[in-house]
Design a protein around this motif. Sequence first.
Motif, PDB file in Angstrom:
ATOM      1  N   GLU A 168       0.838  -1.190   0.000  1.00 48.49           N
ATOM      2  CA  GLU A 168       0.000   0.000   0.000  1.00 48.49           C
ATOM      3  C   GLU A 168       0.879   1.249   0.000  1.00 48.49           C
ATOM      4  O   GLU A 168       2.033   1.218   0.435  1.00 48.49           O
ATOM      5  N   ILE A 169       0.320   2.353  -0.462  1.00 52.30           N
ATOM      6  CA  ILE A 169       1.084   3.592  -0.582  1.00 52.30           C
ATOM      7  C   ILE A 169       1.731   4.010   0.736  1.00 52.30           C
ATOM      8  O   ILE A 169       2.924   4.360   0.753  1.00 52.30           O
ATOM      9  N   PRO A 170       1.031   4.006   1.866  1.00 44.37           N
ATOM     10  CA  PRO A 170       1.682   4.412   3.123  1.00 44.37           C
ATOM     11  C   PRO A 170       2.890   3.551   3.489  1.00 44.37           C
ATOM     12  O   PRO A 170       3.843   4.037   4.109  1.00 44.37           O
ATOM     13  N   VAL A 171       2.862   2.281   3.079  1.00 46.93           N
ATOM     14  CA  VAL A 171       3.976   1.377   3.401  1.00 46.93           C
ATOM     15  C   VAL A 171       5.200   1.771   2.595  1.00 46.93           C
ATOM     16  O   VAL A 171       6.296   1.940   3.138  1.00 46.93           O
ATOM     17  N   TRP A 172       5.054   1.908   1.267  1.00 50.40           N
ATOM     18  CA  TRP A 172       6.246   2.236   0.498  1.00 50.40           C
ATOM     19  C   TRP A 172       6.660   3.693   0.672  1.00 50.40           C
ATOM     20  O   TRP A 172       7.804   4.055   0.401  1.00 50.40           O
ATOM     21  N   ARG A 173       5.742   4.537   1.165  1.00 53.25           N
ATOM     22  CA  ARG A 173       6.141   5.899   1.517  1.00 53.25           C
ATOM     23  C   ARG A 173       7.172   5.875   2.640  1.00 53.25           C
ATOM     24  O   ARG A 173       8.186   6.590   2.598  1.00 53.25           O
ATOM     25  N   GLU A 174       6.952   5.043   3.651  1.00 50.34           N
ATOM     26  CA  GLU A 174       7.905   4.925   4.758  1.00 50.34           C
ATOM     27  C   GLU A 174       9.239   4.361   4.284  1.00 50.34           C
ATOM     28  O   GLU A 174      10.306   4.787   4.726  1.00 50.34           O
ATOM     29  N   GLN A 175       9.186   3.406   3.362  1.00 48.80           N
ATOM     30  CA  GLN A 175      10.424   2.854   2.806  1.00 48.80           C
ATOM     31  C   GLN A 175      11.191   3.934   2.032  1.00 48.80           C
ATOM     32  O   GLN A 175      12.423   3.985   2.076  1.00 48.80           O
ATOM     33  N   TYR A 176      10.458   4.774   1.342  1.00 50.58           N
ATOM     34  CA  TYR A 176      11.072   5.879   0.597  1.00 50.58           C
ATOM     35  C   TYR A 176      11.748   6.865   1.553  1.00 50.58           C
ATOM     36  O   TYR A 176      12.889   7.291   1.316  1.00 50.58           O
ATOM     37  N   LEU A 177      11.097   7.206   2.631  1.00 48.47           N
ATOM     38  CA  LEU A 177      11.671   8.136   3.613  1.00 48.47           C
ATOM     39  C   LEU A 177      12.949   7.562   4.226  1.00 48.47           C
ATOM     40  O   LEU A 177      13.927   8.284   4.444  1.00 48.47           O
ATOM     41  N   GLU A 178      12.938   6.252   4.496  1.00 47.92           N
ATOM     42  CA  GLU A 178      14.150   5.620   5.033  1.00 47.92           C
ATOM     43  C   GLU A 178      15.282   5.652   4.012  1.00 47.92           C
ATOM     44  O   GLU A 178      16.446   5.863   4.360  1.00 47.92           O
ATOM     45  N   ALA A 179      14.951   5.451   2.746  1.00 51.72           N
ATOM     46  CA  ALA A 179      15.965   5.500   1.690  1.00 51.72           C
ATOM     47  C   ALA A 179      16.555   6.903   1.570  1.00 51.72           C
ATOM     48  O   ALA A 179      17.757   7.062   1.327  1.00 51.72           O
TER      49      ALA A 179
END
Length: 233
Positions: free
Chosen positions: A101-112
Amino acid sequence: MEIFERDVFNQLRKIRRGEDILVEYTSSEPIHLIFRIVINYAKQSNTKVLLIDVLDQLHILKAHLELAGIDPSFIENLPVIKFGGIMKTGKILKRIELKSEIPVWREQYLEALKEFQREEESEFAIRIVVGIEKLIKLYEDDPRALETFFGTIIRPFLGDEKRVLVTLVNTSLLNEKILQEFREHSSRSFLVQLSEKRINFQVVRSVDFEDYGKTSSIEAQELQDSLIKLKRD
Protein backbone atom coordinates in the motif's frame (compact mmCIF):
# COMPACT_ATOMS: atom_id res chain seq x y z
CA MET A 1 25.21 24.27 -27.79
CA GLU A 2 26.89 26.86 -25.55
CA ILE A 3 24.05 29.38 -25.91
CA PHE A 4 21.30 26.79 -25.37
CA GLU A 5 23.04 25.27 -22.36
CA ARG A 6 23.70 28.73 -20.92
CA ASP A 7 20.04 29.70 -21.27
CA VAL A 8 18.84 26.46 -19.66
CA PHE A 9 21.42 26.78 -16.89
CA ASN A 10 20.28 30.37 -16.24
CA GLN A 11 16.74 29.09 -15.68
CA LEU A 12 17.95 26.31 -13.41
CA ARG A 13 20.04 28.73 -11.33
CA LYS A 14 16.92 30.67 -10.43
CA ILE A 15 15.37 27.65 -8.77
CA ARG A 16 15.14 28.03 -5.00
CA ARG A 17 15.54 25.30 -2.42
CA GLY A 18 12.25 23.57 -1.75
CA GLU A 19 10.82 24.01 -5.24
CA ASP A 20 9.12 21.31 -7.28
CA ILE A 21 9.94 21.54 -10.98
CA LEU A 22 7.88 19.90 -13.73
CA VAL A 23 9.47 19.13 -17.10
CA GLU A 24 6.80 18.16 -19.61
CA TYR A 25 7.45 16.23 -22.81
CA THR A 26 5.69 13.73 -25.05
CA SER A 27 6.74 10.39 -26.44
CA SER A 28 8.06 12.23 -29.54
CA GLU A 29 10.70 14.31 -27.73
CA PRO A 30 14.33 13.22 -27.09
CA ILE A 31 14.05 13.77 -23.35
CA HIS A 32 17.29 11.84 -22.77
CA LEU A 33 19.17 14.87 -24.13
CA ILE A 34 17.50 17.25 -21.66
CA PHE A 35 18.11 14.74 -18.87
CA ARG A 36 21.83 14.89 -19.70
CA ILE A 37 21.76 18.71 -19.66
CA VAL A 38 20.22 18.71 -16.17
CA ILE A 39 22.91 16.32 -14.94
CA ASN A 40 25.54 18.61 -16.50
CA TYR A 41 24.10 21.52 -14.56
CA ALA A 42 24.21 19.62 -11.25
CA LYS A 43 27.81 18.61 -11.89
CA GLN A 44 28.95 22.14 -12.75
CA SER A 45 27.19 23.57 -9.69
CA ASN A 46 28.68 20.86 -7.41
CA THR A 47 25.22 19.75 -6.36
CA LYS A 48 24.43 16.21 -5.24
CA VAL A 49 21.99 14.27 -7.42
CA LEU A 50 19.57 11.54 -6.37
CA LEU A 51 17.68 9.68 -9.10
CA ILE A 52 14.20 8.34 -8.45
CA ASP A 53 13.65 5.59 -11.02
CA VAL A 54 10.09 4.36 -11.52
CA LEU A 55 9.53 1.09 -13.36
CA ASP A 56 12.89 1.07 -15.17
CA GLN A 57 12.54 4.42 -16.94
CA LEU A 58 16.18 5.15 -16.08
CA HIS A 59 17.22 2.09 -18.10
CA ILE A 60 15.32 3.51 -21.11
CA LEU A 61 17.06 6.89 -20.77
CA LYS A 62 20.44 5.19 -20.48
CA ALA A 63 19.78 3.01 -23.53
CA HIS A 64 18.64 6.00 -25.61
CA LEU A 65 21.79 7.93 -24.66
CA GLU A 66 23.97 4.99 -25.63
CA LEU A 67 22.16 4.41 -28.91
CA ALA A 68 22.63 8.09 -29.73
CA GLY A 69 26.38 7.73 -29.19
CA ILE A 70 26.40 9.62 -25.87
CA ASP A 71 28.43 8.13 -23.05
CA PRO A 72 25.90 6.97 -20.41
CA SER A 73 28.47 5.76 -17.85
CA PHE A 74 27.80 8.74 -15.57
CA ILE A 75 24.51 7.09 -14.58
CA GLU A 76 26.29 4.15 -12.94
CA ASN A 77 27.88 6.47 -10.37
CA LEU A 78 24.63 8.18 -9.39
CA PRO A 79 22.59 7.02 -6.37
CA VAL A 80 19.18 5.63 -7.25
CA ILE A 81 16.00 4.81 -5.39
CA LYS A 82 13.95 2.39 -7.50
CA PHE A 83 10.19 2.01 -7.46
CA GLY A 84 9.39 -1.36 -9.00
CA GLY A 85 11.18 -2.54 -12.11
CA ILE A 86 13.82 -5.23 -12.53
CA MET A 87 16.78 -3.53 -14.21
CA LYS A 88 19.89 -2.67 -12.20
CA THR A 89 20.71 0.81 -13.43
CA GLY A 90 22.80 3.22 -11.37
CA LYS A 91 24.00 2.83 -7.81
CA ILE A 92 20.85 1.45 -6.24
CA LEU A 93 20.30 2.46 -2.62
CA LYS A 94 16.85 0.94 -2.22
CA ARG A 95 14.37 -1.02 -4.32
CA ILE A 96 10.77 -0.38 -3.28
CA GLU A 97 8.15 -2.90 -4.31
CA LEU A 98 4.89 -1.34 -5.46
CA LYS A 99 2.79 -4.30 -4.36
CA SER A 100 2.49 -2.72 -0.92
CA GLU A 101 0.00 0.00 0.00
CA ILE A 102 1.08 3.59 -0.58
CA PRO A 103 1.68 4.41 3.12
CA VAL A 104 3.98 1.38 3.40
CA TRP A 105 6.25 2.24 0.50
CA ARG A 106 6.14 5.90 1.52
CA GLU A 107 7.91 4.92 4.76
CA GLN A 108 10.42 2.85 2.81
CA TYR A 109 11.07 5.88 0.60
CA LEU A 110 11.67 8.14 3.61
CA GLU A 111 14.15 5.62 5.03
CA ALA A 112 15.97 5.50 1.69
CA LEU A 113 16.24 9.31 1.71
CA LYS A 114 17.85 9.17 5.14
CA GLU A 115 20.30 6.54 3.90
CA PHE A 116 21.21 8.78 0.95
CA GLN A 117 21.87 11.72 3.25
CA ARG A 118 24.10 9.57 5.46
CA GLU A 119 26.09 8.13 2.56
CA GLU A 120 26.51 11.43 0.72
CA GLU A 121 27.07 13.40 3.94
CA SER A 122 24.79 16.07 2.54
CA GLU A 123 21.21 17.01 3.36
CA PHE A 124 20.65 18.90 0.11
CA ALA A 125 20.32 17.33 -3.34
CA ILE A 126 18.54 17.66 -6.64
CA ARG A 127 16.13 14.75 -6.84
CA ILE A 128 15.33 13.83 -10.43
CA VAL A 129 12.24 11.66 -10.90
CA VAL A 130 11.81 9.64 -14.09
CA GLY A 131 8.89 7.41 -15.03
CA ILE A 132 6.36 8.75 -12.53
CA GLU A 133 3.61 8.71 -15.16
CA LYS A 134 3.86 4.88 -15.17
CA LEU A 135 3.27 4.84 -11.43
CA ILE A 136 0.31 7.21 -11.74
CA LYS A 137 -1.32 4.95 -14.31
CA LEU A 138 -1.50 2.22 -11.67
CA TYR A 139 -3.87 4.43 -9.69
CA GLU A 140 -5.65 6.57 -12.30
CA ASP A 141 -8.86 4.48 -12.07
CA ASP A 142 -8.84 4.65 -8.27
CA PRO A 143 -9.54 8.27 -7.17
CA ARG A 144 -9.04 7.44 -3.50
CA ALA A 145 -5.59 5.90 -4.06
CA LEU A 146 -4.68 8.76 -6.39
CA GLU A 147 -5.53 11.34 -3.75
CA THR A 148 -3.53 9.35 -1.19
CA PHE A 149 -0.58 9.45 -3.57
CA PHE A 150 -0.69 13.20 -4.12
CA GLY A 151 -1.62 13.88 -0.49
CA THR A 152 1.18 11.83 1.09
CA ILE A 153 3.93 11.58 -1.54
CA ILE A 154 3.77 14.78 -3.60
CA ARG A 155 2.25 17.76 -1.79
CA PRO A 156 3.85 17.47 1.68
CA PHE A 157 7.42 17.81 0.37
CA LEU A 158 6.88 21.08 -1.50
CA GLY A 159 8.94 23.69 0.35
CA ASP A 160 11.33 21.16 1.91
CA GLU A 161 14.64 23.04 1.67
CA LYS A 162 16.63 19.79 1.79
CA ARG A 163 15.93 19.30 -1.87
CA VAL A 164 14.85 20.56 -5.26
CA LEU A 165 12.60 18.09 -7.04
CA VAL A 166 12.76 17.83 -10.84
CA THR A 167 10.10 15.55 -12.30
CA LEU A 168 10.24 14.52 -15.96
CA VAL A 169 6.69 13.71 -17.05
CA ASN A 170 5.62 12.15 -20.33
CA THR A 171 2.29 13.88 -20.87
CA SER A 172 1.34 11.38 -23.59
CA LEU A 173 0.71 8.83 -20.84
CA LEU A 174 -1.38 10.98 -18.48
CA ASN A 175 -4.96 12.15 -18.68
CA GLU A 176 -5.54 15.89 -18.58
CA LYS A 177 -6.97 15.99 -15.04
CA ILE A 178 -3.91 14.34 -13.53
CA LEU A 179 -1.59 16.52 -15.59
CA GLN A 180 -3.35 19.63 -14.27
CA GLU A 181 -2.81 18.32 -10.73
CA PHE A 182 0.93 18.16 -11.38
CA ARG A 183 0.93 21.64 -12.93
CA GLU A 184 -0.98 23.18 -10.05
CA HIS A 185 1.42 21.67 -7.54
CA SER A 186 4.67 22.64 -9.26
CA SER A 187 6.32 25.99 -8.61
CA ARG A 188 7.90 25.99 -12.09
CA SER A 189 7.03 24.14 -15.24
CA PHE A 190 9.07 23.73 -18.41
CA LEU A 191 7.89 22.38 -21.75
CA VAL A 192 10.22 20.43 -24.04
CA GLN A 193 9.08 20.29 -27.65
CA LEU A 194 10.64 19.00 -30.85
CA SER A 195 9.51 21.07 -33.82
CA GLU A 196 11.06 21.19 -37.29
CA LYS A 197 14.11 19.33 -36.00
CA ARG A 198 14.67 21.91 -33.23
CA ILE A 199 14.35 21.31 -29.49
CA ASN A 200 12.51 24.12 -27.71
CA PHE A 201 12.78 24.55 -23.95
CA GLN A 202 10.02 26.89 -22.77
CA VAL A 203 9.09 28.33 -19.38
CA VAL A 204 5.33 27.84 -18.96
CA ARG A 205 5.12 28.54 -15.23
CA SER A 206 7.47 30.21 -12.78
CA VAL A 207 7.52 32.04 -9.46
CA ASP A 208 9.59 34.61 -11.37
CA PHE A 209 6.90 36.16 -13.55
CA GLU A 210 9.34 37.85 -15.93
CA ASP A 211 10.37 34.38 -17.17
CA TYR A 212 6.92 33.33 -18.39
CA GLY A 213 7.08 32.32 -22.04
CA LYS A 214 10.86 32.48 -22.38
CA THR A 215 12.07 29.90 -24.88
CA SER A 216 15.51 28.54 -25.71
CA SER A 217 15.98 26.61 -28.95
CA ILE A 218 18.63 24.47 -30.60
CA GLU A 219 18.91 22.12 -33.55
CA ALA A 220 18.35 18.63 -32.13
CA GLN A 221 21.27 17.18 -34.07
CA GLU A 222 23.58 19.95 -32.85
CA LEU A 223 22.68 19.23 -29.24
CA GLN A 224 23.17 15.51 -29.69
CA ASP A 225 26.53 15.96 -31.44
CA SER A 226 27.74 18.27 -28.64
CA LEU A 227 26.75 15.75 -25.96
CA ILE A 228 28.55 12.98 -27.86
CA LYS A 229 31.77 14.99 -27.54
CA LEU A 230 31.54 15.28 -23.77
CA LYS A 231 34.36 13.58 -21.90
CA ARG A 232 33.54 10.75 -19.57
CA ASP A 233 32.63 11.92 -16.05
